[in-house]
Motif scaffolding. Sequence first.
Motif, PDB file in Angstrom:
ATOM      1  N   LEU A 142       0.828  -1.202   0.000  1.00  0.00           N
ATOM      2  CA  LEU A 142       0.000   0.000   0.000  1.00  0.00           C
ATOM      3  C   LEU A 142       0.866   1.257   0.000  1.00  0.00           C
ATOM      4  O   LEU A 142       1.943   1.297   0.606  1.00  0.00           O
ATOM      5  N   SER A 143       0.346   2.273  -0.660  1.00  0.00           N
ATOM      6  CA  SER A 143       0.962   3.601  -0.630  1.00  0.00           C
ATOM      7  C   SER A 143      -0.139   4.628  -0.431  1.00  0.00           C
ATOM      8  O   SER A 143      -1.256   4.465  -0.939  1.00  0.00           O
ATOM      9  N   GLY A 144       0.191   5.683   0.289  1.00  0.00           N
ATOM     10  CA  GLY A 144      -0.795   6.724   0.534  1.00  0.00           C
ATOM     11  C   GLY A 144      -0.641   7.294   1.929  1.00  0.00           C
ATOM     12  O   GLY A 144       0.461   7.310   2.480  1.00  0.00           O
ATOM     13  N   MET A 145      -1.730   7.722   2.517  1.00  0.00           N
ATOM     14  CA  MET A 145      -1.651   8.335   3.839  1.00  0.00           C
ATOM     15  C   MET A 145      -2.886   8.005   4.664  1.00  0.00           C
ATOM     16  O   MET A 145      -3.941   7.654   4.132  1.00  0.00           O
ATOM     17  N   ILE A 146      -2.718   8.090   5.966  1.00  0.00           N
ATOM     18  CA  ILE A 146      -3.838   8.007   6.907  1.00  0.00           C
ATOM     19  C   ILE A 146      -3.811   9.288   7.720  1.00  0.00           C
ATOM     20  O   ILE A 146      -2.800   9.610   8.355  1.00  0.00           O
ATOM     21  N   PRO A 147      -4.892  10.056   7.711  1.00  0.00           N
ATOM     22  CA  PRO A 147      -4.910  11.292   8.500  1.00  0.00           C
ATOM     23  C   PRO A 147      -5.051  10.982   9.987  1.00  0.00           C
ATOM     24  O   PRO A 147      -5.295   9.835  10.374  1.00  0.00           O
ATOM     25  N   VAL A 148      -4.905  11.976  10.812  1.00  0.00           N
ATOM     26  CA  VAL A 148      -5.198  11.814  12.239  1.00  0.00           C
ATOM     27  C   VAL A 148      -6.680  11.460  12.373  1.00  0.00           C
ATOM     28  O   VAL A 148      -7.550  12.161  11.846  1.00  0.00           O
ATOM     29  N   THR A 192     -11.344   6.994  -6.767  1.00  0.00           N
ATOM     30  CA  THR A 192     -10.291   7.995  -6.892  1.00  0.00           C
ATOM     31  C   THR A 192      -9.008   7.469  -6.265  1.00  0.00           C
ATOM     32  O   THR A 192      -8.977   7.164  -5.067  1.00  0.00           O
ATOM     33  N   ALA A 193      -7.961   7.353  -7.088  1.00  0.00           N
ATOM     34  CA  ALA A 193      -6.652   6.954  -6.586  1.00  0.00           C
ATOM     35  C   ALA A 193      -5.915   8.199  -6.121  1.00  0.00           C
ATOM     36  O   ALA A 193      -5.930   9.233  -6.796  1.00  0.00           O
ATOM     37  N   HIS A 194      -5.265   8.092  -4.961  1.00  0.00           N
ATOM     38  CA  HIS A 194      -4.527   9.221  -4.400  1.00  0.00           C
ATOM     39  C   HIS A 194      -3.036   8.930  -4.512  1.00  0.00           C
ATOM     40  O   HIS A 194      -2.540   7.916  -3.992  1.00  0.00           O
ATOM     41  N   ASN A 195      -2.324   9.802  -5.170  1.00  0.00           N
ATOM     42  CA  ASN A 195      -0.887   9.614  -5.392  1.00  0.00           C
ATOM     43  C   ASN A 195      -0.165  10.848  -4.860  1.00  0.00           C
ATOM     44  O   ASN A 195      -0.233  11.928  -5.453  1.00  0.00           O
ATOM     45  N   ASP A 212      -1.418  15.878  -3.372  1.00  0.00           N
ATOM     46  CA  ASP A 212      -2.190  14.771  -3.927  1.00  0.00           C
ATOM     47  C   ASP A 212      -2.391  14.967  -5.430  1.00  0.00           C
ATOM     48  O   ASP A 212      -2.736  16.062  -5.886  1.00  0.00           O
ATOM     49  N   ASN A 213      -2.151  13.847  -6.177  1.00  0.00           N
ATOM     50  CA  ASN A 213      -2.386  13.852  -7.622  1.00  0.00           C
ATOM     51  C   ASN A 213      -3.436  12.803  -7.930  1.00  0.00           C
ATOM     52  O   ASN A 213      -3.117  11.658  -8.281  1.00  0.00           O
ATOM     53  N   PRO A 214      -4.721  13.146  -7.766  1.00  0.00           N
ATOM     54  CA  PRO A 214      -5.781  12.146  -7.896  1.00  0.00           C
ATOM     55  C   PRO A 214      -6.008  11.715  -9.345  1.00  0.00           C
ATOM     56  O   PRO A 214      -5.808  12.483 -10.281  1.00  0.00           O
ATOM     57  N   GLN A 215      -6.443  10.451  -9.456  1.00  0.00           N
ATOM     58  CA  GLN A 215      -6.792   9.897 -10.759  1.00  0.00           C
ATOM     59  C   GLN A 215      -7.950   8.934 -10.576  1.00  0.00           C
ATOM     60  O   GLN A 215      -7.981   8.180  -9.601  1.00  0.00           O
ATOM     61  N   LEU A 241      -5.614   5.240   1.051  1.00  0.00           N
ATOM     62  CA  LEU A 241      -4.589   4.218   0.814  1.00  0.00           C
ATOM     63  C   LEU A 241      -4.816   3.502  -0.520  1.00  0.00           C
ATOM     64  O   LEU A 241      -4.229   2.464  -0.776  1.00  0.00           O
ATOM     65  N   VAL A 242      -5.693   4.061  -1.334  1.00  0.00           N
ATOM     66  CA  VAL A 242      -5.906   3.556  -2.683  1.00  0.00           C
ATOM     67  C   VAL A 242      -5.101   4.432  -3.635  1.00  0.00           C
ATOM     68  O   VAL A 242      -5.305   5.653  -3.698  1.00  0.00           O
ATOM     69  N   SER A 243      -4.170   3.804  -4.358  1.00  0.00           N
ATOM     70  CA  SER A 243      -3.302   4.521  -5.288  1.00  0.00           C
ATOM     71  C   SER A 243      -3.454   3.927  -6.684  1.00  0.00           C
ATOM     72  O   SER A 243      -4.280   3.028  -6.906  1.00  0.00           O
ATOM     73  N   ASN A 244      -2.646   4.409  -7.623  1.00  0.00           N
ATOM     74  CA  ASN A 244      -2.719   3.888  -8.995  1.00  0.00           C
ATOM     75  C   ASN A 244      -2.488   2.382  -9.060  1.00  0.00           C
ATOM     76  O   ASN A 244      -3.011   1.698  -9.933  1.00  0.00           O
ATOM     77  N   SER A 245      -1.715   1.861  -8.113  1.00  0.00           N
ATOM     78  CA  SER A 245      -1.337   0.444  -8.180  1.00  0.00           C
ATOM     79  C   SER A 245      -2.469  -0.501  -7.787  1.00  0.00           C
ATOM     80  O   SER A 245      -2.461  -1.669  -8.174  1.00  0.00           O
TER      81      SER A 245
END
Length: 499
Positions: free
Chosen positions: A319-325, A387-390, A396-399, A424-428
């Motif tokens: 997984l790649s991405g972020m988790i906010p507080v 929406t993938a978050h990169n 953030d570069n959403p796709q 935590l959903v990315s292009n991959s």
Amino acid sequence: MNTKTAISFGLVDVTAKPDATFTTEDKQPFVDMQQLKRDELEIRKFASLEKDYFRLDSTFELFPDNPAENDFGLWSASMSNENGEFTQPVVLAVEFTEQHSSLGLTFTFHEPTDDYCNSMNVKWYGASNALLSDVNYELDSTVYFADNPIENYEKIVITFYSTNKPYRYLKLSQLDFGQIKLFSGRDLVSANVLEEIDPISSELRINTLNFTLYSEDAEFSILNPQGIFSRLQQRQPLKVFEYIDGVKKGMGTYYLDEWENEDEYNINMTGIDLVGVIDGTNFAGGMYSNATASTIIQEIMTSANAEYELDSSLAGKILSGMIPVCTHREALQQVAFAIGGIVDCSRNHKIKIYPLPIAVIGHIGKDRKFIGHKLKLKPLVTGVEVTAHNYINGEDNPQIFGVYNTNLAPGDKENILKVEEATLVSNSNALEVAQRIYDYYQMRHQDEGEILLQGEECGQIVTIDSLNEKKIQGVVEKLDIDLTGGFIAVSTITGGPVE
């Protein structure tokens, strides 16, 4: 089918066990003392060479080749003599980094064979190793409460002198810092558990326990300054059991959330599961790049101080991405959604994370269905866009990735489900996530109604007899179980028709 419900109420210091360090010089080489920090060890009936112990009645298992892979708690290396006495008493020390207070100690020995220590001494120590209390106990059961309210202790030393049967190892399966009360029979006016899962983890459902206790004892009054209510601490555990034709079945561990005195004798209590508990604590968040699901989940659950079990098929997902507080529950939901994991606490004391199964495990026939079942057709979802978050340098570069129904019938209205906040959903993995969600929403038939519960659990795939001699095959999403009313559940099963 004969049923009976029992609920154990733990008046314990829930912070003591995680803070405890257990040590002894008298233990078998395969013993892991860390196991005493856990609740509900899976204690099995293993054969050993203790005299008059291994009975050829098919109830014992052969001793495992790799015993360290199993739960034992504490097994002493010393064996008691012909009088049940240890030549050198077994000494267990428990030390803490902080001060704790409890009503005493509850010992659970080896219940499968009714083996226990029958004579012991317990010493409590406070600051600067000052002796706070020194008490001898004569025990008469495998579960024993050593009554002795003590405040601000930092160390406990327990000396076990003898066993109730000769030629036995000391077998201690659990030690709780407080008192365990058991309610059953006429004590329980009613008891109900609600178990739920979300197959795609768009939300982590919280299981609940609701029960009404009848007691003429004033210690259960909220107004009693010396009563149980005054001794409650946060996160008090409630362990639920159902006896079906005499066979004990665990129905989960809950934590006291609400207490209400309906009148002088009836007390209503509500409990939440561990998912509900971690919804009340916060996670600091973080950025992740090509991290395994197991690494992120371990970080979340360690922060939450919550026991869990992650299926090996999900552990290595990247997984790649972020988790906010956010709360620990919200953080775990982000991971579970991204990897396709179901999060569930049903009939357990820990959080289980596992994929939706494929195999059908059973069938619910008309003989177990009650009148009044409803069959509902859920709305048609014609596509899913995720929406993938990169994240690059914090930006953030959403796709958008989508899966669509390309064979709509004339007159079908387009209905696109959009997922935009899965960080935590990315292009991959976005296309995989979109396909998984789309596939779930194609299961449009939902059966709801009362069934006589047998082995069904949330998250399982089952078939159920439906209308016009047809069957529905689907996932059990919800079970609203009346424990004191004959083990009858209102089930919700979502799937599709099969022959």
